[in-house]
Design a protein around this motif. Structure first.
Motif, short mmCIF file in Angstrom:
data_model
loop_
_atom_site.label_atom_id
_atom_site.label_comp_id
_atom_site.label_asym_id
_atom_site.label_seq_id
_atom_site.Cartn_x
_atom_site.Cartn_y
_atom_site.Cartn_z
N ARG A 73 0.82 -1.22 0.00
CA ARG A 73 0.00 0.00 0.00
C ARG A 73 0.85 1.27 0.00
O ARG A 73 0.30 2.37 0.10
CB ARG A 73 -0.93 0.00 1.22
CG ARG A 73 -2.01 -1.06 1.14
CD ARG A 73 -2.98 -0.76 0.02
NE ARG A 73 -3.90 -1.88 -0.23
CZ ARG A 73 -4.77 -1.92 -1.21
NH1 ARG A 73 -4.85 -0.90 -2.05
NH2 ARG A 73 -5.55 -2.97 -1.38
N ARG A 74 2.15 1.13 -0.09
CA ARG A 74 3.01 2.31 -0.09
C ARG A 74 2.78 3.09 -1.39
O ARG A 74 2.70 2.49 -2.47
CB ARG A 74 4.47 1.89 0.02
CG ARG A 74 5.43 3.05 0.27
CD ARG A 74 6.81 2.54 0.66
NE ARG A 74 7.76 3.63 0.84
CZ ARG A 74 7.91 4.32 1.94
NH1 ARG A 74 7.15 4.04 2.99
NH2 ARG A 74 8.79 5.29 2.04
N PRO A 75 2.68 4.42 -1.32
CA PRO A 75 2.45 5.21 -2.54
C PRO A 75 3.52 4.98 -3.59
O PRO A 75 4.71 4.89 -3.28
CB PRO A 75 2.47 6.65 -2.02
CG PRO A 75 2.12 6.56 -0.58
CD PRO A 75 2.71 5.26 -0.10
N SER A 76 3.09 4.88 -4.83
CA SER A 76 3.99 4.64 -5.96
C SER A 76 4.30 5.94 -6.68
O SER A 76 3.79 7.01 -6.33
CB SER A 76 3.34 3.66 -6.94
OG SER A 76 2.20 4.26 -7.55
N THR A 77 5.10 5.84 -7.72
CA THR A 77 5.44 7.03 -8.52
C THR A 77 4.19 7.72 -9.04
O THR A 77 4.02 8.94 -8.89
CB THR A 77 6.33 6.62 -9.70
OG1 THR A 77 7.62 6.23 -9.21
CG2 THR A 77 6.51 7.77 -10.68
N GLN A 121 7.66 2.10 -11.53
CA GLN A 121 6.26 1.90 -11.16
C GLN A 121 6.00 0.43 -10.85
O GLN A 121 6.07 -0.43 -11.73
CB GLN A 121 5.34 2.37 -12.29
CG GLN A 121 3.86 2.19 -12.00
CD GLN A 121 3.39 3.04 -10.82
OE1 GLN A 121 3.90 4.15 -10.60
NE2 GLN A 121 2.44 2.54 -10.06
N LYS A 122 5.73 0.15 -9.58
CA LYS A 122 5.33 -1.20 -9.18
C LYS A 122 3.81 -1.32 -9.27
O LYS A 122 3.10 -0.33 -9.42
CB LYS A 122 5.77 -1.47 -7.73
CG LYS A 122 7.28 -1.57 -7.54
CD LYS A 122 7.61 -1.86 -6.08
CE LYS A 122 9.10 -2.01 -5.86
NZ LYS A 122 9.42 -2.27 -4.43
N GLY A 123 3.34 -2.56 -9.13
CA GLY A 123 1.90 -2.79 -9.13
C GLY A 123 1.33 -2.79 -7.73
O GLY A 123 2.07 -2.86 -6.75
N PHE A 162 11.77 9.44 -9.40
CA PHE A 162 11.33 8.69 -8.22
C PHE A 162 11.84 7.26 -8.36
O PHE A 162 11.53 6.56 -9.34
CB PHE A 162 9.81 8.70 -8.11
CG PHE A 162 9.23 10.05 -7.81
CD1 PHE A 162 9.88 10.92 -6.94
CD2 PHE A 162 8.04 10.46 -8.38
CE1 PHE A 162 9.35 12.18 -6.65
CE2 PHE A 162 7.50 11.71 -8.10
CZ PHE A 162 8.16 12.57 -7.22
N ILE A 163 12.62 6.83 -7.38
CA ILE A 163 13.26 5.52 -7.43
C ILE A 163 12.50 4.53 -6.55
O ILE A 163 12.31 4.78 -5.36
CB ILE A 163 14.73 5.63 -6.98
CG1 ILE A 163 15.51 6.52 -7.94
CG2 ILE A 163 15.38 4.26 -6.85
CD1 ILE A 163 16.89 6.92 -7.45
N ILE A 202 11.71 6.63 -3.08
CA ILE A 202 10.39 6.66 -2.43
C ILE A 202 10.03 5.30 -1.83
O ILE A 202 9.08 5.19 -1.06
CB ILE A 202 9.29 7.10 -3.40
CG1 ILE A 202 9.18 6.13 -4.58
CG2 ILE A 202 9.54 8.52 -3.88
CD1 ILE A 202 7.97 6.39 -5.48
N GLY A 203 10.76 4.27 -2.19
CA GLY A 203 10.48 2.93 -1.67
C GLY A 203 11.76 2.12 -1.60
O GLY A 203 12.58 2.30 -0.71
N GLU A 204 11.92 1.24 -2.56
CA GLU A 204 13.09 0.36 -2.59
C GLU A 204 14.03 0.79 -3.72
O GLU A 204 13.64 0.78 -4.89
CB GLU A 204 12.62 -1.09 -2.81
CG GLU A 204 13.71 -2.12 -2.75
CD GLU A 204 13.19 -3.53 -2.92
OE1 GLU A 204 13.98 -4.48 -2.69
OE2 GLU A 204 12.01 -3.70 -3.27
#
Length: 331
Positions: A73-77, A121-123, A162-163, A202-204
């Motif tokens: 649920r973490r916000p994506s690009t 962009q992840k799903g 955004f990485i 922003i994430g991984e």
């Protein structure tokens, strides 16, 4: 999001907090149904929940921060772009016949400033992740990225990246199509651009897949993101022949924002709402927008020549560190 849906994506260390918040909500609902004033009790429980939240999230291990960075649920690009951009036009294709869904980008306007934004962009679920290749770009994705960045440089628009990827696609087909060359070309070109470049994890942020859009004047990280040369699972499998030792590897790799700030690999840490960006995504987006605009204003005050000089010096210093006797080593 309803409670049942939230429970599905609950991390182990979040459970005590979730149970307390569920209890507060239950008391509030029963009190309303029975017309009973429980304001004092709710306030006490709310304070207890806030203290527990601080206790949990101030003491997270590197492995737990990795779990937050990978939270479904973490916000994506695209989530952040849609939240912070006044206008947004997504552009597609690498001009070689392929449009990589794992890396998105386009032209945006934030705070009245036109710029080019791109990122991994992840799903959101398994089906979407398969369509997005789990946020792992193919060579065409990095060629699309450099096309958009060259467009930005030509029209004097800042570049924001955004990485959020475990790494570039490591399939045989990707190697046949020139994965290494595509990433290396991006690295070289990003050093040459005249416009301001801000890169935010922003994430991984994993391996060369992250570096392919990660050369900037400012490298920022969200508080619960990670940035690493290899995933802890891969590191553990290589060093100890046991992927189950990933927690030990996560600590040794120094993957957290605090670790990387101390090592001067990143410039600053962007705070997240209490509980993580996935709990209050709109609040996280507001903080991110404010930070990006502040950094853009700072970079815009410098000449293109000065920015390129500082960009080069910044990356040349990465890898220099001090040993226990305060003598620096440079690899």
């Amino acid at each position: 999001m309803n409670k049942n849906e939230r429970r599905v994506f609950l991390l182990d260390f979040e459970k005590p907090l979730w149970e307390l918040e569920a209890r507060i909500e239950q008391i509030r609902r029963l009190a309303k149904e029975n017309n009973v004033d429980v304001t004092k009790q709710i306030t006490q429980l709310g304070n207890r929940a806030e203290n527990l939240r601080r206790e949990i999230f101030n003491g997270l291990t590197p492995s737990q921060r990795l779990q937050l960075a990978r939270h479904p649920r973490r916000p994506s690009t695209l989530d952040y772009i849609q939240s912070i951009a006044d206008e947004w036009i997504e552009l597609h294709g690498d001009r070689g016949g392929y449009d990589d869904p794992a890396l998105v980008g386009g032209i945006a306007r934030i705070g009245g400033r036109p710029m080019v934004i791109l990122g991994h962009q992840k799903g959101r679920d398994t089906k979407d992740n398969v369509a997005r290749n789990f946020g792992m770009p193919a060579p065409g994705g990095y060629r699309k990225a450099i096309r958009l960045m060259e467009h930005a440089n030509h029209f004097s628009m800042p570049i924001v990246t955004f990485i959020d990827t475990p790494g570039a696609w490591a399939g045989v087909e990707a190697e046949k199509l020139g994965q290494g060359e595509a990433i290396a070309f991006n690295l070289r070109q990003m050093f040459s651009f005249d416009v301001p470049i801000i890169c935010t994890v922003i994430g991984e942020g994993g391996s060369g897949g992250a570096l392919g859009i990660g050369v900037g004047d400012k490298i920022l990280m969200l508080e619960n993101s990670v940035y690493t040369v290899a995933t802890p699972e891969a590191c553990a499998a290589i060093l100890w022949k046991d992927a189950k030792k990933s927690s030990q590897a996560a600590t040794a790799l120094k993957i957290t924002a605090n670790d990387l700030k101390r090592l001067n690999i990143i410039d600053s840490i962007i705070p997240e709402p209490s509980g993580g960006a996935h709990v209050k995504p709109l609040e996280a987006a507001i903080i991110l927008k404010k930070t990006l605009l502040q950094n853009l204003n700072e970079l815009s005050s410098l000449s293109a020549k000065k920015r390129k000089e500082l960009r080069y010096e910044k990356f040349r210093k990465i890898g220099i560190f001090f040993d226990s006797e305060s003598e620096y080593l440079d690899y």
